[in-house]
Design a protein around this motif. Structure first.
Motif, PDB file in Angstrom:
ATOM      1  N   TYR A   1      43.107  56.231  39.952  1.00  0.00           N
ATOM      2  CA  TYR A   1      41.952  55.921  41.736  1.00  0.00           C
ATOM      3  C   TYR A   1      41.364  57.127  42.383  1.00  0.00           C
ATOM      4  CZ  TYR A   1      41.302  53.575  45.873  1.00  0.00           C
ATOM      5  OH  TYR A   1      40.871  52.761  47.252  1.00  0.00           O
TER       6      TYR A   1
ATOM      7  N   HIS B   1      42.492  49.861  38.693  1.00  0.00           N
ATOM      8  CA  HIS B   1      44.190  49.278  39.782  1.00  0.00           C
ATOM      9  C   HIS B   1      44.966  49.803  38.583  1.00  0.00           C
ATOM     10  CE1 HIS B   1      41.893  45.756  41.344  1.00  0.00           C
ATOM     11  NE2 HIS B   1      41.022  46.056  39.986  1.00  0.00           N
TER      12      HIS B   1
ATOM     13  N   THR C   1      49.506  50.236  38.210  1.00  0.00           N
ATOM     14  CA  THR C   1      51.086  49.521  38.559  1.00  0.00           C
ATOM     15  C   THR C   1      51.677  50.121  37.823  1.00  0.00           C
ATOM     16  OG1 THR C   1      49.750  46.975  37.499  1.00  0.00           O
ATOM     17  CG2 THR C   1      52.025  46.844  37.188  1.00  0.00           C
TER      18      THR C   1
ATOM     19  N   GLU D   1      47.753  52.893  35.069  1.00  0.00           N
ATOM     20  CA  GLU D   1      46.691  52.493  35.002  1.00  0.00           C
ATOM     21  C   GLU D   1      45.088  52.171  34.032  1.00  0.00           C
ATOM     22  OE1 GLU D   1      45.090  55.099  38.919  1.00  0.00           O
ATOM     23  OE2 GLU D   1      45.758  56.272  37.504  1.00  0.00           O
TER      24      GLU D   1
ATOM     25  N   ARG E   1      43.469  44.183  36.515  1.00  0.00           N
ATOM     26  CA  ARG E   1      44.794  45.380  37.119  1.00  0.00           C
ATOM     27  C   ARG E   1      45.812  44.375  35.782  1.00  0.00           C
ATOM     28  NH1 ARG E   1      42.283  41.017  39.951  1.00  0.00           N
ATOM     29  NH2 ARG E   1      43.211  39.464  40.134  1.00  0.00           N
ATOM     30  N   HIS E   2      45.558  43.751  35.118  1.00  0.00           N
ATOM     31  CA  HIS E   2      45.698  42.700  34.544  1.00  0.00           C
ATOM     32  C   HIS E   2      46.088  43.496  33.034  1.00  0.00           C
ATOM     33  CE1 HIS E   2      45.535  38.800  36.287  1.00  0.00           C
ATOM     34  NE2 HIS E   2      44.147  39.517  36.777  1.00  0.00           N
TER      35      HIS E   2
ATOM     36  N   THR F   1      51.920  46.822  42.120  1.00  0.00           N
ATOM     37  CA  THR F   1      50.768  46.784  41.945  1.00  0.00           C
ATOM     38  C   THR F   1      49.394  47.020  43.219  1.00  0.00           C
ATOM     39  OG1 THR F   1      49.243  45.295  41.182  1.00  0.00           O
ATOM     40  CG2 THR F   1      50.699  44.121  42.805  1.00  0.00           C
ATOM     41  N   THR F   2      48.656  47.586  42.760  1.00  0.00           N
ATOM     42  CA  THR F   2      47.477  47.474  43.607  1.00  0.00           C
ATOM     43  C   THR F   2      46.324  46.367  44.383  1.00  0.00           C
ATOM     44  OG1 THR F   2      46.283  48.527  41.958  1.00  0.00           O
ATOM     45  CG2 THR F   2      47.934  49.740  43.595  1.00  0.00           C
ATOM     46  N   GLY F   3      47.008  45.450  42.936  1.00  0.00           N
ATOM     47  CA  GLY F   3      45.901  45.053  43.439  1.00  0.00           C
ATOM     48  C   GLY F   3      46.576  43.144  44.217  1.00  0.00           C
TER      49      GLY F   3
ATOM     50  N   MET G   1      49.358  37.214  37.697  1.00  0.00           N
ATOM     51  CA  MET G   1      50.098  38.658  38.124  1.00  0.00           C
ATOM     52  C   MET G   1      51.650  37.851  38.555  1.00  0.00           C
ATOM     53  SD  MET G   1      48.449  41.766  38.652  1.00  0.00           S
ATOM     54  CE  MET G   1      49.119  42.024  38.733  1.00  0.00           C
TER      55      MET G   1
ATOM     56  N   SER H   1      53.091  44.811  46.577  1.00  0.00           N
ATOM     57  CA  SER H   1      51.563  44.612  46.460  1.00  0.00           C
ATOM     58  C   SER H   1      51.314  45.558  48.066  1.00  0.00           C
ATOM     59  CB  SER H   1      50.753  43.856  45.257  1.00  0.00           C
ATOM     60  OG  SER H   1      49.641  44.372  45.673  1.00  0.00           O
TER      61      SER H   1
ATOM     62  N   SER I   1      41.474  48.301  49.652  1.00  0.00           N
ATOM     63  CA  SER I   1      41.958  47.175  49.094  1.00  0.00           C
ATOM     64  C   SER I   1      43.051  47.152  50.126  1.00  0.00           C
ATOM     65  CB  SER I   1      43.244  46.520  47.793  1.00  0.00           C
ATOM     66  OG  SER I   1      44.026  47.593  47.495  1.00  0.00           O
TER      67      SER I   1
END
Length: 298
Positions: free
Chosen positions: A165, A172, A174, A187, A191-192, A216-218, A224, A238, A295
Motif C-alpha cells: 500500500y 487492502h 489484513t 495484502e 480485502r476478502h 483490517t484496513t477495509g 468481513m 479496522s 480510508s
C-alpha cells in the motif's frame, strides 16, 4: 503441517510480512502528471486464480498472485466448503495454468452447490452468502478481554510497516495479531482475498484462533464479520467504518468489533464490555500524516 506455536513470538518480526521486495507484485508504469510531465509510478499487479475443490471448479478470483495455496484454502474454509471434519490431502498450484486444486480424502457436499463465478477485485465478491450465514447458526465466540494498549500498539506498528500500500496503493491489508504483536500481514487487491489468505495460513499451520485479533484496513461489512467469526477469531478491528448489518451480526455471535482506529481514537460497537482500558488515550502515539490511509476518513 506442524502446529505453529505463535505464543512464543516476541513481536520483533512478522511470521509473514508484506512482499514489498517481490518484483512479481508490482510493475513500473509511466504516465503524465498534472503538469504534462512524464512520471513513473509503481502499480499493483492483478491476475486471475481459479480455485478447484477436487474436480469441481469453484471460483476465479482476481489477486496479486502471492500465497495462492493459502488463498484457496482460506476461501473454501470461509465459504463453509471445507469443514473441520474434511481431510485435506493435497493442495496443488500450477503457475502456468493459474489454478489451485484443493484435494480432500472424501468429496465434500459443496462441490455441486456452486456454479462457476468470477470474483472481481472490488466489492462484488461472488459469494455463497446463504451458505456462510448457515454456518453461523451455532457460532458463539469466546469472551476474551482486549486491552486498549494492545490496540494502540498494533495500529502504531502496522501503519509503519513497509507495505505494498505504501509502495503502490490500490490494495487492502489484513493482519493476524496476538495481543500487541502483529504476526501475519497479508495484502491483496480485494480485502476478502487478504482475509482468506490469513484463514488459509491458519488452517495450514493449525494456529489457534481464540487468542487472536484480526486487523483490517477495509470496511467492517457483514461479510468481513462473518469471515472473522467463521475463523473463530473473537476480535475484529479496522481503520475504516461499519455497516449496520456487520454490527448486528457481530453482536449476535459475540464478536468484539472496533472501527475507525486512527491515532488515539477508536469506536467499539460490539463487545465493549470486554475492553480493558489500561491506557490513557492521551498516552497513545499520534498518527503521522504520511502513514494515514485514504480510508481513514470513512
Amino acid at each position: 503441517m506442524a502446529r505453529t506455536d505463535v505464543s512464543k513470538s516476541d513481536g520483533a518480526e512478522y511470521l509473514i510480512a508484506p512482499g514489498v521486495s517481490d518484483p512479481r507484485l508490482t510493475r513500473a508504469v509511466t504516465g503524465v502528471d498534472q503538469n504534462g510531465e512524464a512520471s513513473e509510478i509503481a502499480v499493483v499487479e492483478e491476475r486471475p486464480l481459479t480455485i478447484f475443490l477436487n474436480s469441481q471448479e469453484i471460483v476465479t478470483a482476481m489477486t496479486i498472485g502471492d500465497y495462492p495455496k493459502y488463498l484457496a484454502l482460506g476461501f473454501l474454509r470461509n465459504q463453509g466448503m471445507l469443514r473441520d471434519e474434511d481431510e485435506v490431502t493435497r493442495v496443488d498450484y500450477d503457475e502456468d495454468l493459474e489454478t489451485v486444486v484443493v484435494r480432500t480424502a472424501v468429496e465434500t457436499s459443496h462441490e455441486e452447490k456452486l456454479k462457476k463465478k468470477t470474483r472481481t477485485s472490488g466489492c462484488a465478491v461472488g459469494t455463497v452468502f446463504g451458505d456462510m450465514m448457515e454456518g453461523l447458526e451455532d457460532v458463539r465466540l469466546p469472551e476474551v478481554e482486549v486491552k486498549t494498549s494492545w490496540l494502540y500498539a498494533l495500529a502504531h506498528k502496522i501503519n509503519r510497516t513497509p507495505s505494498l500500500y505504501l509502495e503502490a496503493g490500490a490494495i487492502h491489508g489484513t493482519v493476524l495479531c496476538q495481543q500487541d504483536r502483529p504476526l501475519v500481514y497479508m495484502e491483496d487487491v480485494g480485502r476478502h482475498n487478504a482475509v482468506d489468505k490469513i484463514a488459509g495460513w491458519m488452517l495450514s499451520e493449525q494456529a489457534e484462533a481464540a487468542d487472536k485479533i484480526l486487523y483490517t484496513t477495509g470496511r467492517l461489512t457483514s461479510e468481513m464479520v462473518i469471515k472473522t467469526a467463521m475463523m473463530g477469531i473473537p476480535v475484529l478491528a479496522s481503520r475504516s467504518g461499519f455497516t449496520a448489518w456487520g454490527v448486528e451480526i457481530a453482536r449476535e455471535v459475540g464478536l468484539t468489533l472496533i472501527g475507525r482506529m486512527r491515532g488515539q481514537r477508536f469506536i467499539c460497537l460490539s463487545g465493549e464490555e470486554r475492553l480493558v482500558r489500561d491506557m490513557d488515550p492521551k498516552d497513545a502515539p499520534m498518527e503521522e500524516k504520511k502513514h494515514r490511509r485514504k480510508s481513514a476518513g470513512t
